[in-house]
Design an enzyme around this catalytic site. Sequence first.
Site, PDB file in Angstrom:
ATOM      1  N   CYS A  32     118.790  25.283 -40.817  1.00  0.00           N
ATOM      2  CA  CYS A  32     118.276  23.807 -40.626  1.00  0.00           C
ATOM      3  C   CYS A  32     117.491  23.324 -41.773  1.00  0.00           C
ATOM      4  O   CYS A  32     117.075  24.211 -42.770  1.00  0.00           O
ATOM      5  CB  CYS A  32     117.228  24.154 -39.605  1.00  0.00           C
TER       6      CYS A  32
ATOM      7  N   ARG B 140     118.958   9.851 -35.392  1.00  0.00           N
ATOM      8  CA  ARG B 140     118.733  10.897 -34.607  1.00  0.00           C
ATOM      9  C   ARG B 140     117.189  10.665 -33.879  1.00  0.00           C
ATOM     10  O   ARG B 140     117.264  10.994 -32.484  1.00  0.00           O
ATOM     11  CB  ARG B 140     118.718  12.316 -35.060  1.00  0.00           C
TER      12      ARG B 140
ATOM     13  N   ARG C 254     114.252  28.647 -38.558  1.00  0.00           N
ATOM     14  CA  ARG C 254     114.167  28.333 -37.051  1.00  0.00           C
ATOM     15  C   ARG C 254     114.569  29.257 -36.072  1.00  0.00           C
ATOM     16  O   ARG C 254     115.724  28.975 -35.373  1.00  0.00           O
ATOM     17  CB  ARG C 254     114.295  27.014 -36.668  1.00  0.00           C
TER      18      ARG C 254
ATOM     19  N   ASP D  81     105.541  16.718 -37.529  1.00  0.00           N
ATOM     20  CA  ASP D  81     106.581  15.478 -37.835  1.00  0.00           C
ATOM     21  C   ASP D  81     106.191  14.273 -38.471  1.00  0.00           C
ATOM     22  O   ASP D  81     106.847  13.439 -38.450  1.00  0.00           O
ATOM     23  CB  ASP D  81     107.045  15.263 -36.352  1.00  0.00           C
TER      24      ASP D  81
ATOM     25  N   LYS E   3     111.504  10.922 -27.914  1.00  0.00           N
ATOM     26  CA  LYS E   3     112.630  11.743 -28.059  1.00  0.00           C
ATOM     27  C   LYS E   3     112.175  13.215 -27.560  1.00  0.00           C
ATOM     28  O   LYS E   3     113.338  13.598 -26.905  1.00  0.00           O
ATOM     29  CB  LYS E   3     113.197  11.859 -29.588  1.00  0.00           C
ATOM     30  N   ASN E   4     111.313  13.728 -28.249  1.00  0.00           N
ATOM     31  CA  ASN E   4     111.159  15.091 -27.729  1.00  0.00           C
ATOM     32  C   ASN E   4     110.521  15.503 -26.703  1.00  0.00           C
ATOM     33  O   ASN E   4     110.306  16.702 -26.251  1.00  0.00           O
ATOM     34  CB  ASN E   4     110.039  15.702 -28.985  1.00  0.00           C
TER      35      ASN E   4
END
Length: 441
Positions: free
Chosen positions: A117, A400, A122, A308, A22-23
Amino acid sequence: MDMFVVQGGHALSGSLSVSGAKNACLPIMAAALAVDGCTTLHRVPQLADVRTLSSLLTKLGVNVRREAAGSLLIDPTGIRSSIADYDLVRTMRASVCVLGPLVARLGRACVSLPGGCNIGHRPIDLHLKGLAALGASVRIERGYVLAEANRLKGATVHLAGPQGTTVTGTCNILVAACFAEGTTRIEAAACEPEVVDLADYLNRCGARISGHGTPEITIEGVGQLQAAEHTVIPDRIEAATLLIAAAATGGTLQLNEVEPRHLLTVLHILQESGSRIEVSDRSISITGPQEIQPVDFVAQPYPGIPTDVQAQLTALLSRARGTSIIRDLVFPDRFMHIPELCRLGADIRREGNSAIIRGVPRLSGAPLMASDLRASAALVIAALAAEQESSIRRIYHLDRGYEQLELKLTALGGHVQRLVDSPASLPLPQPAESLPVRKSA
Ligand code: EPU
């Protein structure tokens, strides 16, 4: 809204392939808007965040089309707008990745500030500082970043902030610098594999980037890029999540189409906590421990333990034989999963940017609420390892960033069902002995 119902106590076993990252995918999709012609991206995961960014790009006038077999075609020829509005940006912070590409292509960008967030404060000050160093005029008005530049000029850009460097900030400056006159040097650049993947894509398009993967990246501006084909790297966070789930349930798992060198520190922690790991060129096998050992670790930028996977490792260590102390240096407030893990019987105390995890012998299923993407993954892992049934609400957070996680876990023998959220609750625990009924006065 969907929820998961998890029957705990089944060891995972089997093999599967990891999805695209994803990132890595999101910044590359955003960068494609600055490139001439149609980019073809392969191994694009089917995720809510990919759909959100596709909608944002479509609103800008970019043609985004999903092909069979996980490919995405991105053609920015018809781009007409430079506005990324609040409604989309607030649902996905990675929308900020269009900032650098828009300034590079259109000379202007109007991008909503993302706002609050669940994983902590952030800011995007470093992104803005970097664009200003390249000659853009940048101001905040009515909740939006307005950035403008007739032409960008190469410069030295320093990206260290109080919490270290910035991943998506490095991506924004990387793309903008390709279109600047002269040479840009990014100091304190993020070294994450996802940044390297973006640089590899840009180099395929004709960029002249070197030093990516180190804290100092040099970019010779080329003014124009031509679209190319690119295959997104495997998702190291999904891989880590599945390995941790296997370890937490005492299972065995072989992951294929994975990049073991992106996971070295995570594999080390898994070994220290008692798992047996075998690595080959593109696969990782794990056999979970009989008894989980406590481990201390610090989540920090690559190549450290990724923030993460901090929540997922916390879930694993909650059943260790002893106490683990962990710290998150990247997001010091990323601990929303702790109270939910404690509802399963975990014994975890937060102190500032640290969590003290006193391992307990067993967790017992409970109704839970997901608060963010990786916290959701931690709850799924804990629920798989717990006795009896758990429900996890607000699973849209998980969607997500994980492609069909319940199907992958079910294929491995986990009992995870996706249901439409309903108020029906789990059976209440029965007290050991019935208490005498107190008469009211
Ligand atoms: N920071 C600043 N100023 C900035 C930018 C960041 O102070 O201008 C601070 C942040 O507040 C944070 C630290 O620097 O404390 C690192 O933030 P970074 O900018 O690197 O995070 P990001 O780019 O917004 C990406 C991932 C995150 C991941 C972080 C850290 C994407 C789309 N997102 O976010 O992924 O946690 O890097 O590795 O790449 C996730 O996938 O669940 C996720 C949150």
